[in-house]
Enzyme design. Structure first.
Site, mmCIF file in Angstrom:
data_model
loop_
_atom_site.group_PDB
_atom_site.id
_atom_site.type_symbol
_atom_site.label_atom_id
_atom_site.label_comp_id
_atom_site.label_asym_id
_atom_site.label_seq_id
_atom_site.Cartn_x
_atom_site.Cartn_y
_atom_site.Cartn_z
ATOM 1 N N HIS A 52 5.105 0.459 -0.370
ATOM 2 C CA HIS A 52 5.804 -0.417 0.573
ATOM 3 C C HIS A 52 4.749 -1.458 0.984
ATOM 4 C CE1 HIS A 52 3.725 2.363 3.264
ATOM 5 N NE2 HIS A 52 3.861 1.480 4.237
ATOM 6 N N CYS A 61 5.721 6.560 4.460
ATOM 7 C CA CYS A 61 4.560 5.792 3.996
ATOM 8 C C CYS A 61 4.005 6.324 2.673
ATOM 9 C CB CYS A 61 3.441 5.811 5.035
ATOM 10 S SG CYS A 61 3.923 5.055 6.586
ATOM 11 N N GLU A 104 -0.474 -3.725 11.916
ATOM 12 C CA GLU A 104 0.286 -3.405 10.704
ATOM 13 C C GLU A 104 1.750 -3.788 10.886
ATOM 14 O OE1 GLU A 104 -1.186 0.237 8.072
ATOM 15 O OE2 GLU A 104 0.595 0.734 9.224
ATOM 16 N N HIS A 148 3.284 -4.721 4.045
ATOM 17 C CA HIS A 148 3.246 -5.253 5.408
ATOM 18 C C HIS A 148 2.788 -6.704 5.413
ATOM 19 C CE1 HIS A 148 3.884 -1.367 7.273
ATOM 20 N NE2 HIS A 148 2.918 -0.836 6.559
ATOM 21 N N HIS A 160 0.849 -1.194 0.000
ATOM 22 C CA HIS A 160 0.000 0.000 0.000
ATOM 23 C C HIS A 160 0.887 1.247 0.000
ATOM 24 C CE1 HIS A 160 -0.458 1.319 4.518
ATOM 25 N NE2 HIS A 160 0.765 0.902 4.288
ATOM 26 N N ASP A 204 -4.950 -10.523 0.128
ATOM 27 C CA ASP A 204 -3.653 -11.179 0.284
ATOM 28 C C ASP A 204 -2.854 -11.127 -1.021
ATOM 29 O OD1 ASP A 204 -1.634 -12.601 1.584
ATOM 30 O OD2 ASP A 204 -2.389 -14.510 0.823
ATOM 31 N N HIS A 205 -1.597 -10.713 -0.897
ATOM 32 C CA HIS A 205 -0.724 -10.559 -2.074
ATOM 33 C C HIS A 205 -1.319 -9.574 -3.081
ATOM 34 C CE1 HIS A 205 1.406 -13.948 -0.303
ATOM 35 N NE2 HIS A 205 2.428 -13.640 -1.055
#
Lengths: 136, 136, 136, 136, 136, 136
Positions: free
Chosen positions: F38, F32, F125, F40, F13, F78-79
């Protein structure tokens, strides 16, 4: 003010109702119904509510709380079979929810006697699954 | 909506009342009364309540919250002796309960100034022992 | 085959050489030189090498290993000051490296007596810092 | 270059030799000999040695490794009784050491077939107890 | 004697070879090939070998080691895209294996200059997946 | 009685408002806001309130809860890239607070349909930063 003590125990159990067929047990409880048992490293968090004593700064001495948990719960369930070996769980299906409730009943009065109030039983069955019970 | 920031610090302390004899201190506080101190890797969780800002999506910027905690708490207690080195804990017996309360008093106003409300101080002394304080 | 037992203890220490000035101590050891001490929740991992016993399936009974560690190490350092309270660390600067070495000397012979070999002392001072010692 | 995959499973077991009396079983294995079983959340770490493939950058695709572990180990032991339910552990006392060895025998050939080498089986029975096996 | 420093960083990446079709990328790398990236909280463990300095008791000051890792690695990858933003990873497919190797090349010389030897780069991509690199 | 299921997912994100200049984005969101993203390893905890079923002892079967979370949330994130790939997050700035709120909207009705009540979405996070949302 709330204080929480963590205690660990290792136990076997199964989710299996003898009045049901194996097929129905498997349908409802899946692999947890394995007739030959499985087990967990349970992690128990007991949270107690109270005001810190003016002299000691303690809501309750955490060593005292640890001893109460050992006497009333973990000495009775550690390295045991929750379905077979635990008098206070007789005839109780040992789902995490029911185990947490049974632990509440074991601990509520002894903690009251120390002048504090049992606030929460949190029981972690695996790193992904846990339950919390705050009493009725 | 609640946001929580975790911060760690390492400190020495003892639970020891100078107005008591060593024997009574030991009776009440056990090994925690060792005159030569012991210490912990404390883990502090600060929870703040608020509504996410419509533009930023933040209750409070967690970097800002981290800075507030550093300025008002961890810079003053990290690698320190909680009985001797911390002005805001003068004359306070550093039980986890009392430390959590003292941290609340340090953090409540600065968080208020940011337009949020301090909700909970959770202080973990060891993996087995922790306390939570929600204010009066 | 290697077996590892984890044991925890809480202790105070400082990295401070009395033959140096405070300024030089601070320059070399930073906040760890605070004259009034700080402390840690140390986590100790003791690894032992051996062959599983044909009858018991054990390299060494992990309860026995735990008792050896308690007798020779953790009973002597838990809730203590590593600079002042521990005879086997007299005149040793308690860096994690030196503490690990001292623990090796405490544990090597007793483990040998059980027919096994001490393989590694791992000492975790914080979640970010740890050392491992495998003997000379 | 080494890659490690973590997999979890929950199982029941007991350390109990039928050819011994209950008293001797208890003397050697303590609470682990409880006839009605106990259990664990086992955590398994499988480490594989190899060179990263020039095209994919992988020693072995970790999803492939995960599948191999599932097929050859965890599908056969998860929610099972290690003494009763696992063909490849028949007549093996399920100490952590023996379980690790048995897992090595299950996984060594399938990993070899992928062009890699099984390097280590680490099995964690509790947060305090673990074993590592590197083959003969 | 070995010392290990843990550092964390958050980064985006994808496993995707532009010279391959999307279909082949997906076949080999699965969800990791998502053209729009995904990311991780990477955890990096840097292990250094050496002898404790007689005066300081340190193999290397862990604060110094932390600074080296920040300067040469984490400042360059934290909150970055490993495929696009990192000069020292240009044209390297950022599998965990390749990232660990690239970090080794960044850290080996600076650690040597401090009179120590880089021993191991361990990179944890998720709680289930990690790699270790010990150099050629 | 409350039950909690933990699920993990890895996503990219950025916190970046296209209507702002890069400079203002950086000023507000810091690292950010990196235009190249980047990511998480997010950890999601979904807590459900209800009464244990008299027959099964379950508030809700945790496998069922896990499936609901997969279907309505983790399969979709996810991914993935939270800014670009997730229909239910279109035009939402993916701060942890906003992500938690969006997950609540995904999960509230399906959990209701099972006869239970969604109580809390906790989204972690990083190990230091997390948010909790309890609905309006």
């Amino acid at each position: 003010m709330f204080i929480t003590r963590r205690e660990c125990f290792n136990a076997a159990h199964k989710l299996f109702k003898p009045e049901w067929s194996d097929a129905r047990n498997y349908e409802v409880f899946g692999a947890c119904s394995n007739p030959n048992w499985h087990g967990h490293n349970y992690v128990l968090f007991v949270t107690v509510k109270g005001s810190p004593n003016v002299e000691t700064g303690f809501v309750m001495n955490l060593k005292k709380l640890s001893q109460l948990i050992k006497t009333h719960v973990t000495d009775k369930v550690d390295h045991k079979n929750l379905n077979l070996d635990v008098p206070f769980m007789k005839d109780i299906l040992p789902s995490a929810e029911n185990v947490a409730k049974a632990f509440w009943q074991q601990l509520s009065a002894p903690i009251e006697k120390e002048g504090c109030t049992l606030h929460c039983i949190r029981l972690q069955e695996t790193e992904n699954n846990s339950v919390e019970y705050f009493g009725e």
